[in-house]
Motif scaffolding. Structure first.
Motif, short mmCIF file in Angstrom:
data_model
loop_
_atom_site.label_atom_id
_atom_site.label_comp_id
_atom_site.label_asym_id
_atom_site.label_seq_id
_atom_site.Cartn_x
_atom_site.Cartn_y
_atom_site.Cartn_z
N ALA A 222 -29.30 -90.78 6.16
CA ALA A 222 -29.73 -89.71 7.05
C ALA A 222 -29.72 -90.18 8.50
CB ALA A 222 -31.12 -89.22 6.65
N ALA A 223 -30.23 -91.39 8.73
CA ALA A 223 -30.21 -91.95 10.08
C ALA A 223 -28.77 -92.12 10.56
CB ALA A 223 -30.95 -93.28 10.11
N GLU A 224 -27.89 -92.56 9.65
CA GLU A 224 -26.47 -92.73 9.99
C GLU A 224 -25.85 -91.40 10.42
OE1 GLU A 224 -22.26 -93.51 7.61
OE2 GLU A 224 -24.18 -94.00 6.64
N PHE A 225 -26.11 -90.34 9.66
CA PHE A 225 -25.46 -89.07 9.96
C PHE A 225 -25.98 -88.45 11.24
CE2 PHE A 225 -24.72 -84.47 9.56
CZ PHE A 225 -23.33 -84.50 9.50
N THR A 226 -27.25 -88.64 11.56
CA THR A 226 -27.76 -88.07 12.82
C THR A 226 -26.98 -88.57 14.02
OG1 THR A 226 -29.44 -89.81 13.12
CG2 THR A 226 -30.11 -87.85 11.89
N LYS A 227 -26.43 -89.78 13.91
CA LYS A 227 -25.68 -90.35 15.03
C LYS A 227 -24.29 -89.74 15.16
CE LYS A 227 -26.76 -94.58 13.60
NZ LYS A 227 -26.91 -96.05 13.54
N VAL A 228 -23.82 -89.07 14.12
CA VAL A 228 -22.59 -88.29 14.18
C VAL A 228 -22.90 -86.85 14.58
CG1 VAL A 228 -20.63 -87.41 12.83
CG2 VAL A 228 -21.52 -89.73 12.40
N PHE A 229 -23.95 -86.32 13.99
CA PHE A 229 -24.31 -84.91 14.15
C PHE A 229 -24.86 -84.60 15.54
CE2 PHE A 229 -27.57 -81.53 12.81
CZ PHE A 229 -26.65 -80.50 12.90
N GLY A 230 -25.78 -85.42 16.02
CA GLY A 230 -26.43 -85.17 17.30
C GLY A 230 -25.45 -84.99 18.45
N PRO A 231 -24.50 -85.90 18.63
CA PRO A 231 -23.54 -85.72 19.72
C PRO A 231 -22.71 -84.44 19.61
CG PRO A 231 -23.55 -88.00 18.99
CD PRO A 231 -24.39 -87.24 18.01
N ARG A 232 -22.37 -84.05 18.38
CA ARG A 232 -21.61 -82.80 18.21
C ARG A 232 -22.44 -81.59 18.62
NH1 ARG A 232 -16.71 -83.40 18.76
NH2 ARG A 232 -16.33 -81.37 17.78
N VAL A 233 -23.73 -81.62 18.32
CA VAL A 233 -24.61 -80.52 18.72
C VAL A 233 -24.70 -80.46 20.24
CG1 VAL A 233 -26.98 -79.67 18.67
CG2 VAL A 233 -25.94 -80.56 16.58
N ARG A 234 -24.85 -81.60 20.88
CA ARG A 234 -24.93 -81.62 22.34
C ARG A 234 -23.66 -81.11 22.99
NH1 ARG A 234 -26.89 -86.61 21.53
NH2 ARG A 234 -25.11 -87.62 22.56
N ARG A 235 -22.52 -81.49 22.45
CA ARG A 235 -21.24 -81.07 23.03
C ARG A 235 -20.99 -79.58 22.87
NH1 ARG A 235 -18.47 -85.62 20.00
NH2 ARG A 235 -19.03 -87.47 21.20
N SER A 236 -21.70 -78.96 21.95
CA SER A 236 -21.50 -77.52 21.74
C SER A 236 -21.95 -76.70 22.94
CB SER A 236 -22.27 -77.06 20.50
OG SER A 236 -23.67 -77.01 20.77
N GLY A 237 -22.83 -77.27 23.74
CA GLY A 237 -23.37 -76.54 24.89
C GLY A 237 -24.50 -75.60 24.54
N MET A 238 -24.82 -75.50 23.25
CA MET A 238 -25.93 -74.64 22.82
C MET A 238 -27.22 -75.45 22.84
SD MET A 238 -24.19 -72.49 19.67
CE MET A 238 -23.48 -73.94 18.86
N PRO A 239 -28.32 -74.87 23.34
CA PRO A 239 -29.59 -75.62 23.41
C PRO A 239 -30.28 -75.69 22.04
CG PRO A 239 -29.89 -73.41 24.25
CD PRO A 239 -28.42 -73.54 23.93
N ILE A 240 -29.71 -76.50 21.16
CA ILE A 240 -30.19 -76.59 19.78
C ILE A 240 -30.87 -77.94 19.57
CG2 ILE A 240 -29.45 -76.74 17.38
CD1 ILE A 240 -27.17 -74.85 18.06
#
Length: 466
Positions: A222-240
């Motif tokens: 889970a910790a590993e995937f957050t490091k993939v997932f988090g940057p993708r969420v930020r790049r979306s430009g949506m305040p999520i």
């Protein structure tokens, strides 16, 4: 009876003299310090995942509105302020499944995605728009599983692990990035429908393998995937905000939170730590300074139950105790019940008729409403102390200046008690017990800086001070 009356409308609460203490147990002094801030409160919520939203929509227009009012109306219902949405992973759309936005393998993890969107999402888009009309602004979308072709077991159910995570060896390749993009796309589809997803999770109960949609993550994965997932969420430009990990037990969630907190990169990506108290109860806070939510729970049981206090463990009183313990011992910032309305022997708040245009209400709804209607988003829990061990007391300060005190009398006798207030106010009080449901009561008064309450046996009293 096809249905019970939908709205139990409390009259204006009055503040009059309490029944003399001589008719009750001896008084015990407590105190409420509204200036002593504890944790902020993000809100209270529910879910209608797995096509339960569509069941509400299928009611007649009148009953549909009554059920929505019960869940979302601040004056007559629970006034819930968080809606948890289920992100689908199934290739079909049969009842109790959630259809994927990419049901067919596009040709591998690096192939151009082939998303499909029906604008409905099992009725959840409709419900989200209804909730938004009631004033809800917090929408938490969470995935139970990735589509089967992204996993090492080839199935969206029965556990399995996302291909590419440490410990997996999949011929199809590494699907971590594609899964992160898949989740972000789900939020984009909702944005096009006019609903802003505010919180996004990639796993539900990663510590369990179930026959329905499920996917395993270890705390390290889970910790590993957050490091993939988090940057993708930020790049979306949506305040999520990224949420994790909705473990099935509070103790298990402690392990996931600990793993994320131990990794500085993962820690920076997760805004909210989310856990469920099914496997074990909330007995203390999660080990983080970030926001924490109890993001899914309804009591175990085998039948539909409308009782307030029948010692079944899934009556209204049990829910009231769970809410109190989650907010106080657990210091949680959010409380999200499981189904608001479902079928059959549901332990949800409302039972919908299976094949009939009807519904029934459990006292579980009014237990939750006693907190959620009055403690509003961005409130702050404050210090509260009871002088009587039988009373479970918590207190809150709302942003509009109103102050709330909730008192759960666990005794089988009437209890009269006093609280010293650092900030006095004019009280309005509401009681829930066997015969009343968030009903106005005249058993609370304030004189100077002393709040006096005359509490019915096994009751929940909510006091609002202005």
């Amino acid at each position: 009876m096809s249905r019970i009356p939908a709205l139990i409308v409390a009259g204006l609460a009055l503040s009059v003299l309490a029944v003399p203490a001589a008719q009750a147990e001896p008084r015990a002094a407590g105190s409420i310090t509204f200036r002593h801030s504890l944790q902020p409160i993000d809100g209270f919520g529910f879910s209608q995942a797995f096509q339960r939203a569509d069941r509400i929509r299928g009611l007649s227009q009148g009953n549909q509105r009554e059920v929505l009012d019960l869940l979302l109306n601040r004056r007559t219902g629970a006034g819930l302020s968080i809606l948890r949405l289920g992100i689908g992973s199934s290739a079909d759309n049969v009842y109790d499944h959630m259809r994927s936005i990419q049901p067919v393998d596009p040709g591998g993890p690096t192939a151009p995605p082939k998303y499909v969107w029906d604008g409905d999402d099992g009725g959840q888009v409709w419900l989200a728009k209804q909730a938004k009309a009631y004033g809800v602004t917090r929408f938490y979308a969470d995935a139970w599983s990735a589509p089967g072709y992204m996993k090492d077991n080839g199935d969206d159910a029965n556990g399995g692990t996302l291909c590419g995570l440490q410990g997996t060896n999949c011929a199809s390749g590494d699907w971590r990035q594609a899964y992160a993009d898949y989740l972000v796309q789900y939020a984009r589809f909702y944005a096009k429908e006019g609903v802003a997803i505010t919180d996004l999770g990639f796993t539900n109960e990663p510590d369990l393998t179930t026959s329905y949609a499920s996917m395993r993550f270890t705390p390290a994965q889970a910790a590993e995937f957050t490091k993939v997932f988090g940057p993708r969420v930020r790049r979306s430009g949506m305040p999520i905000k990224v949420a994790c990990c909705d473990a099935a037990g509070w103790s298990q969630q402690i392990e996931y939170t600990t793993a994320i907190e131990a990794d500085p990169v993962a820690r920076a990506e997760v805004a909210t730590h989310t856990g469920h108290p099914y496997r074990n109860p909330v007995t203390g806070p999660l080990p983080t300074s970030k926001r924490t939510w109890m993001s899914e729970w309804s009591p175990n049981g085998t039948t539909w139950n409308e009782a307030w206090d029948d010692n079944s463990g899934y009556d209204g009183f049990a829910v009231a105790q769970n809410i109190h313990d989650t907010l106080t011992a657990g210091q949680a910032n959010g409380y999200v019940f499981w189904f608001g309305a479902s079928l059959g022997a549901t332990r949800g708040l409302i039972q919908l008729g299976d094949g009939t245009d009807s519904y029934r209400i459990s006292k579980r709804l009014w237990a939750l409403a006693s907190y959620s209607r009055f403690i509003r988003p961005d409130a702050v829990r404050v210090q509260a102390r009871s002088g009587d061990a039988a009373l479970k007391v918590s207190a809150y300060r709302n942003v509009d200046g109103s102050r709330v005190v909730t008192i759960l009398n666990t005794a089988a006798t009437t209890v009269s008690t006093d609280f010293t207030l650092d900030v006095p106010g004019r009280p309005a009080a509401y009681v829930t017990d066997t015969t009343r449901s968030v009903s106005a009561t005249d058993t609370v008064r304030v004189r100077g800086r002393t709040l006096s309450a005359h509490l019915a046996p096994r009751s929940l009293t909510t006091v609002v001070l202005r």
